[in-house]
Design an enzyme around this catalytic site. Structure first.
Site, PDB file in Angstrom:
ATOM      1  N   SER A   1       0.917  -1.438  -0.028  1.00 28.66           N
ATOM      2  CA  SER A   1       0.055  -0.080   0.003  1.00 28.66           C
ATOM      3  C   SER A   1       0.809   1.356   0.147  1.00 28.66           C
ATOM      4  CB  SER A   1      -0.986   0.074   1.403  1.00 28.66           C
ATOM      5  OG  SER A   1      -0.225  -0.137   2.246  1.00 28.66           O
TER       6      SER A   1
ATOM      7  N   HIS B   1     -39.307  20.192 -14.701  1.00 32.17           N
ATOM      8  CA  HIS B   1     -39.384  19.406 -15.917  1.00 32.17           C
ATOM      9  C   HIS B   1     -38.607  20.045 -17.024  1.00 32.17           C
ATOM     10  CE1 HIS B   1     -42.797  17.405 -13.692  1.00 32.17           C
ATOM     11  NE2 HIS B   1     -43.231  18.546 -13.458  1.00 32.17           N
TER      12      HIS B   1
ATOM     13  N   SER C   1     -11.889  23.951 -30.963  1.00 34.80           N
ATOM     14  CA  SER C   1     -11.207  23.645 -31.846  1.00 34.80           C
ATOM     15  C   SER C   1     -10.789  24.950 -32.516  1.00 34.80           C
ATOM     16  CB  SER C   1     -11.526  22.474 -32.726  1.00 34.80           C
ATOM     17  OG  SER C   1     -12.783  22.800 -33.713  1.00 34.80           O
TER      18      SER C   1
ATOM     19  N   LYS D   1     -17.475  26.779 -30.842  1.00 35.64           N
ATOM     20  CA  LYS D   1     -17.754  25.743 -29.947  1.00 35.64           C
ATOM     21  C   LYS D   1     -17.187  26.014 -28.404  1.00 35.64           C
ATOM     22  CE  LYS D   1     -18.765  21.033 -30.379  1.00 35.64           C
ATOM     23  NZ  LYS D   1     -18.347  19.749 -30.365  1.00 35.64           N
TER      24      LYS D   1
ATOM     25  N   ASN E   1     -16.926  23.699 -25.558  1.00 38.44           N
ATOM     26  CA  ASN E   1     -17.334  22.587 -24.758  1.00 38.44           C
ATOM     27  C   ASN E   1     -16.997  22.812 -23.375  1.00 38.44           C
ATOM     28  OD1 ASN E   1     -17.709  21.567 -27.161  1.00 38.44           O
ATOM     29  ND2 ASN E   1     -15.743  20.552 -27.650  1.00 38.44           N
TER      30      ASN E   1
ATOM     31  N   GLU F   1     -18.433  19.038 -17.428  1.00 35.28           N
ATOM     32  CA  GLU F   1     -18.721  17.505 -17.654  1.00 35.28           C
ATOM     33  C   GLU F   1     -18.049  16.643 -17.163  1.00 35.28           C
ATOM     34  OE1 GLU F   1     -19.608  16.962 -22.466  1.00 35.28           O
ATOM     35  OE2 GLU F   1     -18.178  18.596 -22.052  1.00 35.28           O
TER      36      GLU F   1
ATOM     37  N   LYS G   1      -8.655   2.979   2.291  1.00 38.14           N
ATOM     38  CA  LYS G   1      -7.877   4.292   2.121  1.00 38.14           C
ATOM     39  C   LYS G   1      -7.852   4.655   0.672  1.00 38.14           C
ATOM     40  CE  LYS G   1      -4.529   2.741   4.783  1.00 38.14           C
ATOM     41  NZ  LYS G   1      -5.536   2.099   5.873  1.00 38.14           N
TER      42      LYS G   1
END
Lengths: 451, 451, 451, 451
Positions: D11, D144, D265, D271, D273, D278, D313
């Site tokens: 360990s 909702h 990119s 974009k 992201n 996430e 642990k």
């Protein structure tokens, strides 16, 4: 702040394990691109050589790993550029990080699965080998951890052979599920090139290609299959561990695990702490945790790739390592198990395990089942009250409970009880011998299912 | 105190679902006993008639259920005795509760699995049917919930067809794993009778018999396989739910779920709360919980039967019901989905999804990839800064970033982008049509794997 | 289809348990509305009477339950309308289903938690009571299921008292976390009325009100706290079950669980299957499953109410019932446990548990620790090789390993070993007596923390 | 084989993190031994100096780590012996590995918990700070994922403040539960020495000592509390992540996460992201897995120490790291969030969110609630059918549905709707301001609970 943040997305400390798959996959991709005239033959050659150099560097530990490049793919990409310049960029034609990652992890899963299958086979062989030596070793079979009926130790152990054989089957299925080539799916929509995906599959030993690009980049079912199969196999190993731990106690004293797999203190040399079996039992939990993590991570994700998916790998590597090492531990620990067959037999004899067999004896003498049952029930209670086991009673004591008892009641023994259970799957030595013989064939044939 | 205690062990409120399997199994067992001359033909006839009467009573709801008899087996046993007297006892010859329970639950698992396979097929058909109507519906494909590339809605939906097809395959395997006949294992050691186990298997439609009695009474792997397959399938349904919920939002507005599957208030008729999709997503969690429960329950058990095993059934029934109902909900909800294809197309158009295609355009005009890439990157930034989409730019604006741009740059559209991805698994309409056609064949052929 | 679909959203079969909380909450709400002049006194009186009538009907089982009304709230709402007409509608002023549900489940959680606290106390009392009778009962203390050092049975049992005391503390915290009154949050944004939320809280025995309406309708943390506390408490009960099962085996034979809590067969009366302990161990898994389900369900939900949340209740009721019944089982099972103190003592004596104490003896005689340790290590090995326990050796045999051994080495006994561990928390009888005395005070004082 | 086997128990690669706690604990132990005259003052001095040297070596990275020594304790033990010789052995007087490990992990848990509390506070501050800037920013509140009622963005964000405040409270409780000093429990039974355990506790900043030695060495409840609190806190962060991801989509466009916390990119610069959000959502799953692993590992263990416990642990460190880093990510990501308040307001306006408020308007004009409700329901349907929002209707159109409508109906706005919800916990700006002001006090006071 920035430092932690960037660390948050880094995976190079674990995904470098994929280097071999990543390089192999890139080589196959480059060859296909060249074959389809998407890149030149010359570029292909340069790329392949560069990748082979990189593989060498990694294996010789001369590769210049950069933690600032988050993952294995960027590390190889950057190194390839440093080694071969502009051509390196052409490798990325008609490929996205999304399908590249899917390819690498599928290739790794296939390799890992084969390794696990080998490990299962070693444990199956070990189980079979002790079973073979212990066909005529009799111990009590337990239900509810209470002695119930005498059984052959080989029969008991071959129950685990069955479990591990199901595990073998299950991992065979995992292999098949992983055996689908995803390259050519692009970021999510496919690619605007005339690709020969079958050619890539063939080079890399895949038997089929993925059929939907959006599914291909977001599917991790094969990892769930792996985690599930690993959980079940570890559960079997945990059950076996539990038995070894109980059997190693002073009170049971059925087995002694060899020193390499126990710990002790010099002042308490009588203690044989079954640490390896305990750790196997404990480590089973982490594999369950990995399974539930992966399911939970996937549960609410919309199509297609989401960065959450990066979390698929650590738990997978951890489960693979855990199972692989545990199988290795068992294949070493089992052959050296010292069996105390006398103590086992004595436990089987000095019990009331034969009550059912004695009732069967009376039935054979013509008594209706129900009556025989009641008589023996009273007989056993009498014996318990008098602190005797059944075989310690005298015939006249037997006769008090039924006049049908004769001298031959003493022929009802643990041995006769075992011998009587002689239908397919039963504990009679004959059946056990047969099952070991079938197991040997199974060991030879099971591998034929893997492509 | 006593009242709770006895309640603690009672299972009749859920295991009565096994009545049909229990009765069928007993009839097969009685027939075998008679065939092997272990009981008389007459006894067998009486037993079979008694059992058939009981089945009738249960189905006509005239059966006198007794909660004081803990489980389904005792209820039927007692009733049989009341109906036919002494002969009832002979049914228990050469059978134990342990192998009887194992038989019943395996039979039920096989039935449940077939039912799930039907449900999956209905959902696959529903998915395929909407896909077929929406091959030419274009929407943005997403990664990270950010618009990435235009795709066919049919292509998007057929990703789910792939998932459900893997589920079908997985449940086929569950069926095979459950399809092993355990009767004849006795309490744990086999039985001292000359049994014809193959005859029982044949009567009950099993393709094989168990090979180790100790394993047979303590094995619940097939339920783990069921729980795992159910978890994965529910995860797929949960991902689809997530998409339907997001797509139903005012902001996306891609779909409207029909009234039967939404709730609303009369004063807020514009709200279409996707309650069924939300519940499906929520119920996925309970199935995960059932899987982890079963694994945990089994983890530390020594051989053979332990009462903990009674806990295998409630979670199994719950997962089966949950998946079965959820599949039914989806097969009803999907066909009535109203697709707003204009809004989808508009979302695809009014984005910068075509940047990559524009770069490909420049490459086709002879520019090196890297240069094309840089030019388009600058072009897109320019467009964003000027609050225009790429197709809103004038040719002269294009030309500022590369002289290679010609009038035909306006032929780069979401439609051309989709059409270009024309390799196997890609989103080009041709590929999608092909994949739907293959899916139809798959639907026909998949059932052939079930015995 | 429609039938299943509507069934999918129905919760009346389990949420009817909330009827009392729902009615109490509505009465408090009606009184507040009247006090604030939002409804008339007369309407309030009619509403309260109607609700009291309904409570009576439910408790007398004359309430006309309608499954077509999905949940308990609609059932009561509809019935109230039938009973009192138009006034019924006014009860819904300034209240939404979202805050109503949150209120009911919080009230139920508080009631359930109090019930669990009572159950824990009964088990703590039972543990303490056996401990008190067994202060001087000596058995081996185990590590790794290997005998390690002699301990008082009371000391061993009081370890569980500590665990259950932590559980008591944990559920006290659960109570506090649930003790927040959410009514007045409306659907999510608060309500456009001049409400007196403190007045409602006071009537219903809440000590505080929620501070953010959006949080209030979507928060289920208190149920997670409940599930987590239940899981930990069941884990403790499972560990105790494991010990009872092992101790009940023929091999250990330390305890016999009374007949009410075991099963047997008449023909094998010696079997005392510890079914209740096994079921407790098995049921622990379902509670773990409920915890992970709830966490998973909540994980990805955006603000505020989502229908997924309906799935919070079944697992909660199941965990509550399971723990409540298990506590009841243990409070009945423990007092009737038959302890075989002779067998325990014999197991402690016929071991090498005293090796450490013998080394301490030599140290007390003036030997350096390390030397004493080596000598005793050799001594123990000698004894094992000669199949003797330490107390069976003669003085001259002792002397072979150290000249410091004198006649008084025979005063090193399991009793002296236990007596020597006389620091706080140690196993000396004096310490154990003290700890039982402190435990009694704790039992009296712990309740004072609950409002 | 041996190599893997020994690796199985190692360990040191993760438990070296405990070095500081191990050394501090040993120093306190040595001082107590000396104070109690169990070792000499001189030995104590030598030991303390040796340990301080080791701490320096570890921190300067000059410590000679040996993988052959399995864990941190053996590494330090061996090094101490090398540094100071025989005296090193005296440190082990009156201490066992079992209570030493329990001490170290409790000390580490306390430190980790304080660190988490700091992290929670940073996130609470960040939330509060954006809230403060956005009290008058109005967006739709959702149920909702459907727009339901207009709310203040600050109100929405302060819902998370409530969640994190509960997390703070929960970790405060974890701290208290860990704050029990176990040293002096020995291997399991206590120790035959006159120890001053309170003195050790005081030196190490513990407020109490453990009361039962057997419990003390096998108890890991405080780690379960930690894992449970971590799971709940990560669940809150995951919900916030889900919202940020949805709000970052093109379709919602409510927020833009800053570049440091997104990826893009170069060719698709539009974009953004939300990778960090996430990953936070994905990493939540691993923490759930760690919780279930620990519960499962502990479930079936008999008293006292079993090697399975070593598995406590890694999952603990992993959960701690994950939560700690995620909190750091959020405290960096939140302050730089770009809020598009115009788009939020427009989403709130261009909806039918005010239907309820319009009904309330009619009620205020004297209409019975039910009638007002029906009228507005018809009105909203009319508006939807005519593709208008309510505020786009003309007064004469309003009047078609009720003659009570007057010019002042146009004063019913999202602003008036928000302002009307002016009870404690509601979204009116006044309430939100008040709640932020209370939150500031809370931030100051919460720390006072930690000893």
């Amino acid at each position: 702040m920035r430092k932690v943040s960037s660390k948050y997305t880094v995976s190079i400390h674990y995904d470098r394990r994929l280097y071999e798959q990543d390089i192999k996959g890139s080589i196959a991709h480059a060859r296909m691109l060249s074959k389809q005239n998407i890149i030149t033959n010359n570029d292909m050659d340069i790329i392949v050589q560069g990748l082979e150099t990189i593989q060498g560097e990694i294996e010789n530990q001369t590769f210049p790993w950069l933690d600032s490049l988050e993952d294995i793919h960027m590390n190889i990409e950057k190194r390839l550029f440093d080694l071969i310049g502009e051509s390196a960029g052409r490798l990325h034609t008609a490929r996205s990080r999304n399908d590249q990652v899917a390819l690498d992890i599928r290739m790794y899963t296939k390799d890992a699965t084969k390794d696990i299958l080998l490990g299962i086979d070693e444990v199956r062989s070990a189980v079979m080998e002790i079973a073979e030596r212990n066909i005529e070793t009799i111990l009590p079979g337990y239900t509810h951890l209470q002695r119930a009926q005498p059984v052959s130790l080989a029969h008991h152990l071959m129950a685990y052979f069955q479990m591990f054989s199901r595990d073998f089957q299950r991992f065979t299925q995992v292999y098949r599920n992983a055996d689908v080539m995803p390259l050519g799916s692009g970021a999510l929509a496919g690619l605007p090139y005339d690709l020969d995906r079958e050619f890539v599959a063939e080079q890399l030993g895949f038997t089929s290609i993925s059929l939907n690009s959006m599914d291909a980049v977001s599917d991790r079912d094969f990892l769930l299959d792996f985690q599930s199969a690993t959980s079940i196999c570890m559960m079997h190993l945990s059950r076996l561990s539990e038995e070894l731990i109980i059997w190693s106690s002073d009170e049971f004293g059925f087995v002694r695990i060899s020193e390499e797999y126990t710990t002790s203190s010099s002042i308490m040399p009588q203690k044989h702490n079954p640490d390896f079996a305990e750790l196997a039992r404990g480590k089973t939990s982490r594999v369950f945790g990995n399974l539930i993590s992966l399911l939970t991570m996937l549960k609410g994700l919309p199509m297609t790739y989401n960065r959450d998916l990066q979390e698929d790998k650590e738990g997978f590597f951890d489960s693979y390592d855990t199972l692989s090492e545990t199988l290795e531990v068992f294949s070493g620990m089992l052959p050296n198990l010292v069996i105390d067959s006398e103590r086992m037999l004595s436990a089987a004899r000095n019990s009331y395990l034969l009550a059912t067999d004695v009732a069967d004896y009376l039935v054979a003498k013509g008594l209706p089942f129900r009556e025989a049952y009641i008589n023996v029930s009273e007989l056993t209670n009498y014996a318990i009250d008098n602190n005797k086991f059944l075989h310690e009673l005298k015939l006249e004591e037997f006769k008090r409970f039924s006049t049908h008892f004769e001298d031959d009641v003493f022929e009802v023994t643990v041995e006769s009880s075992v011998a009587a259970r002689n239908t397919k799957g039963g504990t009679a030595f004959e059946q056990v011998r047969q099952s070991i013989s079938e197991a040997k064939n199974k060991l030879l044939n099971d591998w034929k299912q893997i492509p």
